[in-house]
Design a protein around this motif. Structure first.
Motif, PDB file in Angstrom:
ATOM      1  N   UNK A  11      23.976  33.952  96.594  1.00 48.83           N
ATOM      2  CA  UNK A  11      24.807  35.024  96.044  1.00 48.83           C
ATOM      3  C   UNK A  11      26.295  34.658  96.105  1.00 48.83           C
ATOM      4  N   UNK A  12      26.729  34.101  97.224  1.00 47.19           N
ATOM      5  CA  UNK A  12      28.136  33.709  97.367  1.00 47.19           C
ATOM      6  C   UNK A  12      28.491  32.579  96.405  1.00 47.19           C
ATOM      7  N   UNK A  13      27.592  31.627  96.278  1.00 43.08           N
ATOM      8  CA  UNK A  13      27.818  30.476  95.394  1.00 43.08           C
ATOM      9  C   UNK A  13      27.934  30.916  93.938  1.00 43.08           C
ATOM     10  N   UNK A  14      27.007  31.765  93.505  1.00 44.09           N
ATOM     11  CA  UNK A  14      26.972  32.183  92.105  1.00 44.09           C
ATOM     12  C   UNK A  14      28.050  33.221  91.775  1.00 44.09           C
ATOM     13  N   UNK A  15      28.290  34.154  92.688  1.00 44.16           N
ATOM     14  CA  UNK A  15      29.249  35.237  92.424  1.00 44.16           C
ATOM     15  C   UNK A  15      30.695  34.781  92.460  1.00 44.16           C
ATOM     16  N   UNK A  16      30.964  33.659  93.108  1.00 48.17           N
ATOM     17  CA  UNK A  16      32.348  33.191  93.195  1.00 48.17           C
ATOM     18  C   UNK A  16      32.770  32.401  91.967  1.00 48.17           C
ATOM     19  N   UNK A  17      31.831  32.090  91.083  1.00 54.89           N
ATOM     20  CA  UNK A  17      32.154  31.368  89.847  1.00 54.89           C
ATOM     21  C   UNK A  17      32.678  32.356  88.802  1.00 54.89           C
ATOM     22  N   UNK A  18      33.287  31.823  87.768  1.00 60.75           N
ATOM     23  CA  UNK A  18      33.827  32.671  86.693  1.00 60.75           C
ATOM     24  C   UNK A  18      32.701  33.079  85.748  1.00 60.75           C
ATOM     25  N   UNK A  19      31.923  34.029  86.197  1.00 62.59           N
ATOM     26  CA  UNK A  19      30.793  34.532  85.431  1.00 62.59           C
ATOM     27  C   UNK A  19      30.621  36.001  85.786  1.00 62.59           C
ATOM     28  N   UNK A  20      30.016  36.770  84.902  1.00 63.74           N
ATOM     29  CA  UNK A  20      29.876  38.205  85.170  1.00 63.74           C
ATOM     30  C   UNK A  20      29.008  38.433  86.400  1.00 63.74           C
ATOM     31  N   UNK A  21      29.324  39.504  87.135  1.00 64.54           N
ATOM     32  CA  UNK A  21      28.549  39.779  88.348  1.00 64.54           C
ATOM     33  C   UNK A  21      27.114  40.163  88.001  1.00 64.54           C
ATOM     34  N   UNK A  22      26.888  40.704  86.793  1.00 67.87           N
ATOM     35  CA  UNK A  22      25.521  41.032  86.382  1.00 67.87           C
ATOM     36  C   UNK A  22      24.691  39.767  86.180  1.00 67.87           C
ATOM     37  N   UNK A  23      25.313  38.746  85.572  1.00 72.16           N
ATOM     38  CA  UNK A  23      24.609  37.473  85.365  1.00 72.16           C
ATOM     39  C   UNK A  23      24.340  36.799  86.703  1.00 72.16           C
ATOM     40  N   UNK A  24      25.319  36.873  87.613  1.00 73.82           N
ATOM     41  CA  UNK A  24      25.141  36.273  88.941  1.00 73.82           C
ATOM     42  C   UNK A  24      23.998  36.952  89.684  1.00 73.82           C
ATOM     43  N   UNK A  25      23.951  38.292  89.634  1.00 75.50           N
ATOM     44  CA  UNK A  25      22.890  39.040  90.321  1.00 75.50           C
ATOM     45  C   UNK A  25      21.519  38.721  89.732  1.00 75.50           C
ATOM     46  N   UNK A  40      32.068  47.734 101.074  1.00 71.24           N
ATOM     47  CA  UNK A  40      32.579  46.531 100.415  1.00 71.24           C
ATOM     48  C   UNK A  40      31.876  46.317  99.066  1.00 71.24           C
ATOM     49  N   UNK A  41      30.563  46.515  99.043  1.00 72.41           N
ATOM     50  CA  UNK A  41      29.809  46.389  97.799  1.00 72.41           C
ATOM     51  C   UNK A  41      30.274  47.426  96.783  1.00 72.41           C
ATOM     52  N   UNK A  42      30.528  48.652  97.246  1.00 74.00           N
ATOM     53  CA  UNK A  42      30.986  49.731  96.365  1.00 74.00           C
ATOM     54  C   UNK A  42      32.331  49.394  95.737  1.00 74.00           C
ATOM     55  N   UNK A  43      33.242  48.877  96.542  1.00 69.86           N
ATOM     56  CA  UNK A  43      34.570  48.503  96.042  1.00 69.86           C
ATOM     57  C   UNK A  43      34.458  47.385  94.998  1.00 69.86           C
ATOM     58  N   UNK A  44      33.574  46.422  95.254  1.00 72.27           N
ATOM     59  CA  UNK A  44      33.380  45.322  94.303  1.00 72.27           C
ATOM     60  C   UNK A  44      32.853  45.845  92.969  1.00 72.27           C
ATOM     61  N   UNK A  45      31.830  46.663  93.024  1.00 69.15           N
ATOM     62  CA  UNK A  45      31.223  47.169  91.796  1.00 69.15           C
ATOM     63  C   UNK A  45      32.184  48.059  91.018  1.00 69.15           C
ATOM     64  N   UNK A  46      32.883  48.950  91.714  1.00 67.87           N
ATOM     65  CA  UNK A  46      33.837  49.838  91.038  1.00 67.87           C
ATOM     66  C   UNK A  46      34.972  49.037  90.410  1.00 67.87           C
ATOM     67  N   UNK A  47      35.421  48.015  91.123  1.00 68.39           N
ATOM     68  CA  UNK A  47      36.518  47.171  90.606  1.00 68.39           C
ATOM     69  C   UNK A  47      36.079  46.383  89.376  1.00 68.39           C
ATOM     70  N   UNK A  48      34.924  45.750  89.457  1.00 68.22           N
ATOM     71  CA  UNK A  48      34.450  44.914  88.349  1.00 68.22           C
ATOM     72  C   UNK A  48      33.991  45.750  87.148  1.00 68.22           C
ATOM     73  N   UNK A  49      33.546  46.965  87.395  1.00 68.32           N
ATOM     74  CA  UNK A  49      33.138  47.859  86.297  1.00 68.32           C
ATOM     75  C   UNK A  49      34.302  48.658  85.712  1.00 68.32           C
ATOM     76  N   UNK A  50      35.504  48.449  86.282  1.00 69.04           N
ATOM     77  CA  UNK A  50      36.678  49.168  85.793  1.00 69.04           C
ATOM     78  C   UNK A  50      36.654  50.656  86.072  1.00 69.04           C
ATOM     79  N   UNK A  51      36.052  51.060  87.196  1.00 68.96           N
ATOM     80  CA  UNK A  51      35.895  52.472  87.526  1.00 68.96           C
ATOM     81  C   UNK A  51      36.814  52.945  88.645  1.00 68.96           C
ATOM     82  N   UNK A  52      37.762  52.132  89.032  1.00 69.94           N
ATOM     83  CA  UNK A  52      38.626  52.463  90.173  1.00 69.94           C
ATOM     84  C   UNK A  52      39.402  53.760  89.931  1.00 69.94           C
ATOM     85  N   UNK A  53      39.825  54.021  88.698  1.00 62.17           N
ATOM     86  CA  UNK A  53      40.620  55.217  88.420  1.00 62.17           C
ATOM     87  C   UNK A  53      39.882  56.513  88.756  1.00 62.17           C
ATOM     88  N   UNK A  54      38.549  56.442  88.785  1.00 62.49           N
ATOM     89  CA  UNK A  54      37.777  57.626  89.129  1.00 62.49           C
ATOM     90  C   UNK A  54      37.991  58.068  90.572  1.00 62.49           C
TER      91      UNK A  54
END
Length: 269
Positions: free
Chosen positions: A108-122, A253-267
């Protein structure tokens, strides 16, 4: 002998001498009259002290309690996005720090740290686990072509050749036990090709619920995000609000990552 004076003034008698009370007595009487007019019960000094509010006692309803506000944001965020890391990727026992689970977190760390969408990494992590590569012996026995096909199946096409090689190199580094101090663990993780500072942070933040000695941990990008939405940047204080629960810290930490990458922080502002 001088002559007697005539007229009105001549017949005047000397004025009678009035006896005047001593000055101290007059003052006392005057003070007594004033006391009678203004007589009031003596103030209860002790009661006054008890009832007197200091600026610290005063609570302005327009001012929010920082801890309360922060805690409500944490609850809202975790409720919306909180899941335990890799609890839904097909691991047999994701809640135990088995060698297979640890290897999956490294994937997960190896794949998620690359420049690729987190959905593709998961998705690719799921494919690697489905192929059994989280078992060290299975990974060691796999060929480069086989690893490449699995990566392609997950949609991890941009870095598949390089990552297939990195996965092959993992085996020799995982022979020893990885649970150690956070600093040593971070250094050793970076020995794996493809895992730099970002990958190391992703691994530490996700593994902390399995290795509580790593907690509290939050990757640097999420610390900034937490500060932006007024949760704060003091990780120790945040951990205290979570009752020093490593699993809840991992969820946050997972929640912050998902909200940040999904562009939902303003909520959550």
């Amino acid at each position: 002998m001088p002559p007697k004076r005539s007229g009105a003034h001549g017949n005047e008698k000397p004025a009678a001498t009035t006896k005047t009370a001593p000055k101290a007595e007059r003052d006392e009487k005057s003070h007594e009259k004033i006391r009678q007019k203004r007589k009031a019960p003596e103030p209860d000094l002790q009661s006054s002290k008890r009832n007197r509010k200091t600026p610290l006692d005063h609570k302005d309803p327009t001012i929010k309690n920082d801890d309360t506000s922060s805690n409500s944001r944490i609850k809202k965020l975790v409720s919306a996005y909180g899941t335990l890391p890799l609890s839904d990727v097909g691991l047999d026992d994701p809640a135990k720090a088995t060698p297979e689970t640890v290897l999956a977190h490294i994937f997960n760390a190896l794949l998620s740290s690359a420049r690729i969408s987190h959905n593709a990494a998961a998705k690719t992590v799921r494919c690697l686990i489905k192929a059994g590569y989280h078992d060290l012996e299975t990974l060691k026995a796999s060929s480069w072509d086989e690893r490449t096909r699995v990566l392609t199946e997950g949609g991890y096409t941009r870095y598949r050749e390089k990552t297939a090689t990195a996965l092959g190199d993992l085996a020799s580094l995982l022979e020893e036990k990885y649970e150690t101090t956070r600093k040593e663990l971070s250094i050793r993780l970076k020995e794996i090709k493809g895992i730099g500072d970002v990958g190391s942070e992703i691994f530490l933040s996700s593994i902390q619920w399995l290795w509580p000695t790593v907690a509290p941990y939050m990757n640097s990008r999420n610390v900034k995000t937490a500060a932006e939405i007024s949760i704060g940047s003091d990780i120790a204080a945040i951990y205290k609000q979570l009752n020093e629960d490593a699993a809840q810290m991992a969820k946050l930490d997972t929640s912050l990552t998902r909200a940040r990458l999904d562009g939902k922080i303003k909520e959550f502002l």
